[in-house]
Design a protein around this motif. Structure first.
Motif, PDB file in Angstrom:
ATOM      1  N   ALA A  67      22.296  51.778 -23.730  1.00 40.60           N
ATOM      2  CA  ALA A  67      22.911  52.631 -24.749  1.00 40.60           C
ATOM      3  C   ALA A  67      23.473  51.873 -25.957  1.00 40.60           C
ATOM      4  O   ALA A  67      23.204  52.269 -27.097  1.00 40.60           O
ATOM      5  CB  ALA A  67      23.985  53.514 -24.121  1.00 40.60           C
ATOM      6  N   SER A  71      21.900  52.481 -29.612  1.00 37.17           N
ATOM      7  CA  SER A  71      22.678  53.187 -30.631  1.00 37.17           C
ATOM      8  C   SER A  71      22.683  52.416 -31.950  1.00 37.17           C
ATOM      9  O   SER A  71      22.651  53.021 -33.021  1.00 37.17           O
ATOM     10  CB  SER A  71      24.112  53.416 -30.149  1.00 37.17           C
ATOM     11  N   VAL A 102      29.181  51.051 -34.254  1.00 35.59           N
ATOM     12  CA  VAL A 102      28.808  52.128 -33.331  1.00 35.59           C
ATOM     13  C   VAL A 102      28.472  51.586 -31.943  1.00 35.59           C
ATOM     14  O   VAL A 102      28.975  52.108 -30.944  1.00 35.59           O
ATOM     15  CB  VAL A 102      27.665  52.988 -33.923  1.00 35.59           C
ATOM     16  N   PRO A 103      27.642  50.539 -31.804  1.00 35.81           N
ATOM     17  CA  PRO A 103      27.375  50.017 -30.452  1.00 35.81           C
ATOM     18  C   PRO A 103      28.623  49.501 -29.741  1.00 35.81           C
ATOM     19  O   PRO A 103      28.778  49.680 -28.535  1.00 35.81           O
ATOM     20  CB  PRO A 103      26.377  48.882 -30.680  1.00 35.81           C
ATOM     21  N   LEU A 106      30.677  52.553 -28.642  1.00 32.85           N
ATOM     22  CA  LEU A 106      29.981  53.197 -27.532  1.00 32.85           C
ATOM     23  C   LEU A 106      30.092  52.368 -26.259  1.00 32.85           C
ATOM     24  O   LEU A 106      30.357  52.895 -25.179  1.00 32.85           O
ATOM     25  CB  LEU A 106      28.509  53.433 -27.888  1.00 32.85           C
TER      26      LEU A 106
END
Length: 123
Positions: A67, A71, A102-103, A106
């Motif tokens: 993920a 991302s 963002v990564p 997340l």
């Protein structure tokens, strides 16, 4: 002679390092920021530590491994499409903030969720 059998005292084996809290925190932190602190090697170390740990299911390990980098790729593709389609698109500074941001966010969210679930299983 006596017919009694002596049994050895019960021995409690120490928990493996891969099932302790510091291991979980370190592996998830390496996945979150390892890519940017020590490029690629930090993320690989975190993923290896995560997959060694018996505290997570295969689905959780896949989610935590795939993920965050996915991302970052999605953010890059979306920003590329937006910038090429609009004249007044977000600038390069937004791209520089979002692609690593963002990564990491997340990965931290996934890490908190997985750590809580892992610790609940061991309790």
């Amino acid at each position: 002679m006596s017919d009694t059998v002596t049994t050895p005292p019960s021995v409690i084996a120490p928990r493996a390092a891969s099932s302790q809290r510091w291991w979980v925190i370190t592996s998830l932190a390496l996945i979150a920021v390892g890519t940017f602190v020590v490029p690629l090697i930090g993320w690989i170390a975190g993923v290896v530590m995560l997959w060694i740990s018996p505290l997570f299911s295969t689905v959780e390990k896949l989610l935590a491994s795939i993920a965050p980098p996915a991302s970052g790729l999605v953010v890059f593709i979306v920003l590329s499409l937006v910038q090429s389609a609009a004249a007044a698109a977000p600038g390069w500074h937004l791209t520089l903030l979002l692609i690593p941001g963002v990564p990491v966010i997340l990965a931290l969210a996934i890490g908190v969720l997985l750590a809580r679930r892992a610790w609940a299983r061991t309790a």
